[in-house]
Design a protein around this motif. Structure first.
Motif, PDB file in Angstrom:
ATOM      1  N   THR A 159      51.001  54.906  10.039  1.00 36.83           N
ATOM      2  CA  THR A 159      50.142  55.520  11.056  1.00 36.83           C
ATOM      3  C   THR A 159      50.536  56.974  11.299  1.00 36.83           C
ATOM      4  O   THR A 159      49.675  57.870  11.354  1.00 36.83           O
ATOM      5  N   ARG A 160      51.828  57.232  11.455  1.00 38.30           N
ATOM      6  CA  ARG A 160      52.291  58.613  11.644  1.00 38.30           C
ATOM      7  C   ARG A 160      51.980  59.463  10.413  1.00 38.30           C
ATOM      8  O   ARG A 160      51.572  60.626  10.532  1.00 38.30           O
ATOM      9  N   ALA A 163      48.361  60.784  10.231  1.00 30.61           N
ATOM     10  CA  ALA A 163      48.117  61.913  11.135  1.00 30.61           C
ATOM     11  C   ALA A 163      48.702  63.203  10.572  1.00 30.61           C
ATOM     12  O   ALA A 163      48.079  64.273  10.649  1.00 30.61           O
ATOM     13  N   GLU A 177      50.784  63.091  20.357  1.00 27.98           N
ATOM     14  CA  GLU A 177      51.827  62.355  19.654  1.00 27.98           C
ATOM     15  C   GLU A 177      51.286  61.041  19.112  1.00 27.98           C
ATOM     16  O   GLU A 177      50.516  60.355  19.784  1.00 27.98           O
ATOM     17  N   THR A 178      51.656  60.750  17.876  1.00 31.93           N
ATOM     18  CA  THR A 178      51.302  59.451  17.306  1.00 31.93           C
ATOM     19  C   THR A 178      52.290  58.415  17.820  1.00 31.93           C
ATOM     20  O   THR A 178      53.437  58.367  17.384  1.00 31.93           O
ATOM     21  N   SER A 180      54.308  55.148  18.412  1.00 38.63           N
ATOM     22  CA  SER A 180      54.716  54.003  17.599  1.00 38.63           C
ATOM     23  C   SER A 180      54.576  52.713  18.402  1.00 38.63           C
ATOM     24  O   SER A 180      54.813  52.692  19.605  1.00 38.63           O
ATOM     25  N   SER A 214      46.628  55.990  19.890  1.00 40.21           N
ATOM     26  CA  SER A 214      46.998  57.407  19.959  1.00 40.21           C
ATOM     27  C   SER A 214      45.777  58.258  19.627  1.00 40.21           C
ATOM     28  O   SER A 214      44.912  57.839  18.850  1.00 40.21           O
ATOM     29  N   ILE A 216      45.054  62.243  18.328  1.00 39.02           N
ATOM     30  CA  ILE A 216      45.591  63.510  17.844  1.00 39.02           C
ATOM     31  C   ILE A 216      44.431  64.504  17.726  1.00 39.02           C
ATOM     32  O   ILE A 216      43.388  64.183  17.140  1.00 39.02           O
ATOM     33  N   THR A 228      41.935  59.142  15.799  1.00 41.33           N
ATOM     34  CA  THR A 228      42.371  58.050  16.681  1.00 41.33           C
ATOM     35  C   THR A 228      43.019  56.970  15.829  1.00 41.33           C
ATOM     36  O   THR A 228      42.468  56.557  14.802  1.00 41.33           O
ATOM     37  N   THR A 229      44.203  56.507  16.241  1.00 41.83           N
ATOM     38  CA  THR A 229      44.906  55.448  15.511  1.00 41.83           C
ATOM     39  C   THR A 229      45.254  54.318  16.472  1.00 41.83           C
ATOM     40  O   THR A 229      45.519  54.552  17.651  1.00 41.83           O
ATOM     41  N   TYR A 267      41.696  53.356  12.202  1.00 38.92           N
ATOM     42  CA  TYR A 267      41.738  54.814  12.137  1.00 38.92           C
ATOM     43  C   TYR A 267      40.314  55.351  12.297  1.00 38.92           C
ATOM     44  O   TYR A 267      39.379  54.852  11.649  1.00 38.92           O
TER      45      TYR A 267
END
Length: 390
Positions: A159-160, A163, A177-178, A180, A214, A216, A228-229, A267
């Protein structure tokens, strides 16, 4: 005349001995020792009566009498209260000699079995003596809930990485911030079967669920692009554990678990009027181990409060599932296969981890080090609950 005198003496003797045939001498106390692993003290002299206390092997109790195969005993609880109850004769050994009066009564009873007895006008109901048997095995059910910290590993890294990949492609550092995924809710229960005064076998299951969203933002000179995640995890571990009680209120536990696990990702990429999103969900099964400790506080003979901390180790691979992607132009694409973790190369030749469901192992030129994703359900959980005893 002599005959009449003898008959009169026999009748008087029968009337004198009658109380001795039904009751032990009041006030004559003696001691008994528990010989079973765990003995129940009940409210009434009946196997179906409520249990008011459990005592381990070797406990010395003071008895004030006996009734139909049950000793009347006195004991003091942990909180200082004095109780009296009944314990079956098969669970204890009488330590002190039987008082002379009681021995006399027992001998009279043996003799009177073969002689006619003048019954009183109202005969109390006779209770058949129970057969000699070991201590009962009692069951307990626990229900607990709380929170769990999990590693998750590849799902968070992918996921990070996605982004960071889009930020590199756009040449813009993302704002935000992504987050966790680590915390999840947990609810579960166990059936407990005592093996001895210190060891208990437990069979149980938990269910836990967690997700993290999250947003971003990539701020350009004229447009704002967003990503968006939202990673998710679910698991249902079935377990068998062994509990050890070094003290009545402290226990240690360890065991093995079999996981029915799921993970998913969402995502959503949006740039001006164009958007594209991916929905993927995959499931797998695997083994894990656990260990922990806890405390138990009895606030009634049938119920107790439990607080426990448990550590788990469970790293699961082989997730199979389906990914569905669609965009604002109406294109919908579905791909079924395995959850893969790999590194994607951007236009600037930097590599970023990603996680997607693919039909086959990725072999594109921009993909490096593809492997089956491993979702790490290892972590620590704190639970609070109730245990009901039967």
């Amino acid at each position: 005349m002599k005959k009449r005198t003898v008959v009169t003496l026999i009748i008087c003797l029968g009337i004198y001995l009658s109380p001795l045939l039904t009751h032990e001498i009041q006030g004559a106390t003696f001691k008994v020792k528990v010989v079973s692993e765990l003995a129940n003290i009940r409210l009434e002299p009946d196997i179906s009566s409520a249990i008011i206390q459990q005592v381990p092997k070797g406990t010395i109790l003071e008895s004030i009498g006996k009734e139909s195969g049950w000793y009347v005993v006195k004991l003091q609880t942990e909180d200082g209260r004095l109780l009296s109850g009944y314990i079956h004769e098969s669970l204890v050994l009488r330590l002190e000699p039987v008082p002379k009066e009681t021995a006399r009564e027992e001998n009279i009873e043996k003799v009177k079995k073969d002689e006619p007895v003048i019954k009183p006008a109202r005969q109390p109901q006779q209770v058949s003596p129970l057969p000699r048997k070991p201590a009962e095995i009692n069951f307990a059910v626990s229900v607990l809930g709380g929170g769990k910290y999990v590693s998750v590993n590849n799902l968070n890294a992918g996921t990070r990485g996605l982004a960071q990949f889009y930020g590199d492609q756009l040449g813009i550092k993302g704002e935000g911030e992504t987050n966790s995924l680590h915390l999840s809710f947990i609810l579960g229960g166990e059936l407990h079967i005592p093996l001895s005064s210190q060891y208990v076998l437990g069979i149980g299951a938990d269910y836990f669920f967690g997700k993290k969203q999250s947003l971003i933002k990539y701020e350009g000179s004229s447009t704002t692009t967003t990503l968006t995640t939202m990673p998710k995890i679910k698991a249902l571990p079935l377990r068998i554990v062994l509990l050890y009680y070094p003290l009545p209120y402290i226990f240690f536990k360890s065991g093995i678990e079999y996981y029915f696990a799921k993970c998913s990702y969402y995502y959503h990429f949006k740039e001006e009027d164009y958007w594209k999103e991916w929905n993927g969900e995959a499931s797998a099964r695997g083994l894990g181990i656990l260990g922990g400790l806890g405390t138990e506080w009895n606030f009634s003979p049938y119920m107790s409060l439990i607080i426990e901390a448990t550590g788990r180790l469970a790293r699961i691979k082989g997730f199979k599932g389906k990914d569905t992607s669609q965009d604002s132009e109406g294109l919908v694409y579905t791909e079924e296969g395995t959850l893969y973790f790999y590194k994607a190369t951007s236009l600037s030749q930097n590599t970023y981890p990603q996680i997607f469901i693919r039909e086959k192992k990725p072999k594109e030129a921009w993909v490096t080090d593809p492997q089956q994703a491993q979702i790490d359900f290892s972590g620590i959980c704190i639970k609070l609950g109730l245990r009901v005893k039967f």
